[in-house]
Design a protein around this motif. Sequence first.
Motif, PDB file in Angstrom:
ATOM      1  N   ASP A 102     -16.864   0.932   0.840  1.00  0.00           N
ATOM      2  CA  ASP A 102     -17.473   0.376  -0.370  1.00  0.00           C
ATOM      3  C   ASP A 102     -16.725  -0.829  -0.946  1.00  0.00           C
ATOM      4  O   ASP A 102     -17.061  -1.312  -2.021  1.00  0.00           O
ATOM      5  CB  ASP A 102     -17.593   1.462  -1.435  1.00  0.00           C
ATOM      6  N   CYS A 103     -15.732  -1.335  -0.241  1.00  0.00           N
ATOM      7  CA  CYS A 103     -14.912  -2.437  -0.760  1.00  0.00           C
ATOM      8  C   CYS A 103     -15.501  -3.789  -0.340  1.00  0.00           C
ATOM      9  O   CYS A 103     -15.735  -4.031   0.839  1.00  0.00           O
ATOM     10  CB  CYS A 103     -13.484  -2.306  -0.244  1.00  0.00           C
ATOM     11  N   ARG A 104     -15.701  -4.656  -1.312  1.00  0.00           N
ATOM     12  CA  ARG A 104     -16.227  -5.996  -1.028  1.00  0.00           C
ATOM     13  C   ARG A 104     -15.121  -6.954  -0.617  1.00  0.00           C
ATOM     14  O   ARG A 104     -15.303  -7.779   0.254  1.00  0.00           O
ATOM     15  CB  ARG A 104     -16.962  -6.540  -2.240  1.00  0.00           C
ATOM     16  N   ASN A 105     -13.979  -6.885  -1.306  1.00  0.00           N
ATOM     17  CA  ASN A 105     -12.879  -7.793  -1.015  1.00  0.00           C
ATOM     18  C   ASN A 105     -11.556  -7.063  -1.224  1.00  0.00           C
ATOM     19  O   ASN A 105     -11.113  -6.890  -2.354  1.00  0.00           O
ATOM     20  CB  ASN A 105     -12.962  -9.042  -1.897  1.00  0.00           C
ATOM     21  N   GLU A 106     -10.929  -6.666  -0.135  1.00  0.00           N
ATOM     22  CA  GLU A 106      -9.673  -5.920  -0.194  1.00  0.00           C
ATOM     23  C   GLU A 106      -8.573  -6.662  -0.956  1.00  0.00           C
ATOM     24  O   GLU A 106      -7.763  -6.064  -1.635  1.00  0.00           O
ATOM     25  CB  GLU A 106      -9.188  -5.653   1.233  1.00  0.00           C
ATOM     26  N   LYS A 107      -8.544  -7.981  -0.791  1.00  0.00           N
ATOM     27  CA  LYS A 107      -7.467  -8.770  -1.409  1.00  0.00           C
ATOM     28  C   LYS A 107      -7.535  -8.782  -2.927  1.00  0.00           C
ATOM     29  O   LYS A 107      -6.528  -8.985  -3.591  1.00  0.00           O
ATOM     30  CB  LYS A 107      -7.480 -10.192  -0.858  1.00  0.00           C
ATOM     31  N   CYS A 109      -9.198  -6.194  -4.721  1.00  0.00           N
ATOM     32  CA  CYS A 109      -9.542  -4.845  -5.192  1.00  0.00           C
ATOM     33  C   CYS A 109      -8.397  -4.287  -6.036  1.00  0.00           C
ATOM     34  O   CYS A 109      -7.301  -4.006  -5.521  1.00  0.00           O
ATOM     35  CB  CYS A 109      -9.836  -3.941  -4.001  1.00  0.00           C
ATOM     36  N   ALA A 110      -8.660  -4.120  -7.320  1.00  0.00           N
ATOM     37  CA  ALA A 110      -7.628  -3.634  -8.247  1.00  0.00           C
ATOM     38  C   ALA A 110      -7.187  -2.214  -7.904  1.00  0.00           C
ATOM     39  O   ALA A 110      -6.011  -1.876  -8.044  1.00  0.00           O
ATOM     40  CB  ALA A 110      -8.144  -3.696  -9.678  1.00  0.00           C
ATOM     41  N   VAL A 111      -8.109  -1.382  -7.439  1.00  0.00           N
ATOM     42  CA  VAL A 111      -7.760  -0.006  -7.088  1.00  0.00           C
ATOM     43  C   VAL A 111      -6.787  -0.011  -5.910  1.00  0.00           C
ATOM     44  O   VAL A 111      -5.758   0.671  -5.936  1.00  0.00           O
ATOM     45  CB  VAL A 111      -9.030   0.814  -6.760  1.00  0.00           C
ATOM     46  N   ARG A 112      -7.086  -0.778  -4.872  1.00  0.00           N
ATOM     47  CA  ARG A 112      -6.209  -0.857  -3.701  1.00  0.00           C
ATOM     48  C   ARG A 112      -4.838  -1.396  -4.077  1.00  0.00           C
ATOM     49  O   ARG A 112      -3.804  -0.865  -3.656  1.00  0.00           O
ATOM     50  CB  ARG A 112      -6.825  -1.736  -2.618  1.00  0.00           C
ATOM     51  N   ILE A 113      -4.820  -2.448  -4.891  1.00  0.00           N
ATOM     52  CA  ILE A 113      -3.547  -3.059  -5.284  1.00  0.00           C
ATOM     53  C   ILE A 113      -2.680  -2.056  -6.047  1.00  0.00           C
ATOM     54  O   ILE A 113      -1.479  -1.913  -5.778  1.00  0.00           O
ATOM     55  CB  ILE A 113      -3.799  -4.337  -6.116  1.00  0.00           C
ATOM     56  N   MET A 114      -3.275  -1.321  -6.980  1.00  0.00           N
ATOM     57  CA  MET A 114      -2.509  -0.334  -7.746  1.00  0.00           C
ATOM     58  C   MET A 114      -2.050   0.819  -6.848  1.00  0.00           C
ATOM     59  O   MET A 114      -0.905   1.263  -6.936  1.00  0.00           O
ATOM     60  CB  MET A 114      -3.341   0.204  -8.907  1.00  0.00           C
ATOM     61  N   MET A 115      -2.920   1.299  -5.976  1.00  0.00           N
ATOM     62  CA  MET A 115      -2.548   2.412  -5.099  1.00  0.00           C
ATOM     63  C   MET A 115      -1.494   1.992  -4.082  1.00  0.00           C
ATOM     64  O   MET A 115      -0.673   2.798  -3.662  1.00  0.00           O
ATOM     65  CB  MET A 115      -3.774   2.997  -4.396  1.00  0.00           C
ATOM     66  N   ARG A 116      -1.462   0.731  -3.720  1.00  0.00           N
ATOM     67  CA  ARG A 116      -0.401   0.214  -2.840  1.00  0.00           C
ATOM     68  C   ARG A 116       0.939   0.243  -3.579  1.00  0.00           C
ATOM     69  O   ARG A 116       1.967   0.594  -3.010  1.00  0.00           O
ATOM     70  CB  ARG A 116      -0.755  -1.202  -2.381  1.00  0.00           C
ATOM     71  N   ARG A 117       0.912  -0.090  -4.876  1.00  0.00           N
ATOM     72  CA  ARG A 117       2.140  -0.022  -5.679  1.00  0.00           C
ATOM     73  C   ARG A 117       2.627   1.424  -5.802  1.00  0.00           C
ATOM     74  O   ARG A 117       3.827   1.687  -5.724  1.00  0.00           O
ATOM     75  CB  ARG A 117       1.903  -0.622  -7.062  1.00  0.00           C
ATOM     76  N   VAL A 118       1.687   2.351  -5.971  1.00  0.00           N
ATOM     77  CA  VAL A 118       2.035   3.776  -6.039  1.00  0.00           C
ATOM     78  C   VAL A 118       2.671   4.203  -4.724  1.00  0.00           C
ATOM     79  O   VAL A 118       3.713   4.860  -4.702  1.00  0.00           O
ATOM     80  CB  VAL A 118       0.787   4.629  -6.357  1.00  0.00           C
ATOM     81  N   ARG A 119       2.056   3.815  -3.615  1.00  0.00           N
ATOM     82  CA  ARG A 119       2.573   4.145  -2.288  1.00  0.00           C
ATOM     83  C   ARG A 119       3.966   3.569  -2.084  1.00  0.00           C
ATOM     84  O   ARG A 119       4.864   4.246  -1.605  1.00  0.00           O
ATOM     85  CB  ARG A 119       1.613   3.614  -1.218  1.00  0.00           C
ATOM     86  N   ASP A 120       4.155   2.315  -2.462  1.00  0.00           N
ATOM     87  CA  ASP A 120       5.455   1.664  -2.287  1.00  0.00           C
ATOM     88  C   ASP A 120       6.544   2.337  -3.116  1.00  0.00           C
ATOM     89  O   ASP A 120       7.669   2.523  -2.641  1.00  0.00           O
ATOM     90  CB  ASP A 120       5.369   0.173  -2.629  1.00  0.00           C
TER      91      ASP A 120
END
Length: 149
Positions: A102-107, A109-120
Amino acid sequence: MLSQKAKYALKALLVLAERAPGVPVQVADLSEQGNIPRKFLELIMLELKKHGIVHSQRGKHGGYMLASPPAEISFGAVVRAMDGPLAPIPCASLTGYRKCADCRNEKTCAVRIMMRRVRDAAAEILDGTSLADMSIEDLDNLENQSLSA
């Protein structure tokens, strides 16, 4: 969220880390000392063995022992072995990456960016903490500090 399986694996490994290197510990002793259901622990230990985190020795004086020194086994490695990638969503994972349908633009995507910070952040803490850095008493103290904060 950390699974019960990963939590029990960490508890069992911390018991092994407190033992002399190369001295096997029987599952019954690990179960008792870690307050872990024995049947569940047997399955966990087999999985840890499959991932090369522990070795086993057969016989009357057999049991499990760490495959590496406690300082070389990170919490992150154990959690990944038991639960898989640390990222809360697949598109934020380094080891289990999958693009979201369901993602239009990964770069952007606020959800992806925040979850990447959580992962890191989680990876930094878990990969930076070895079994040698902790003990069962330290974990109890950390939990008590967290509950009072």
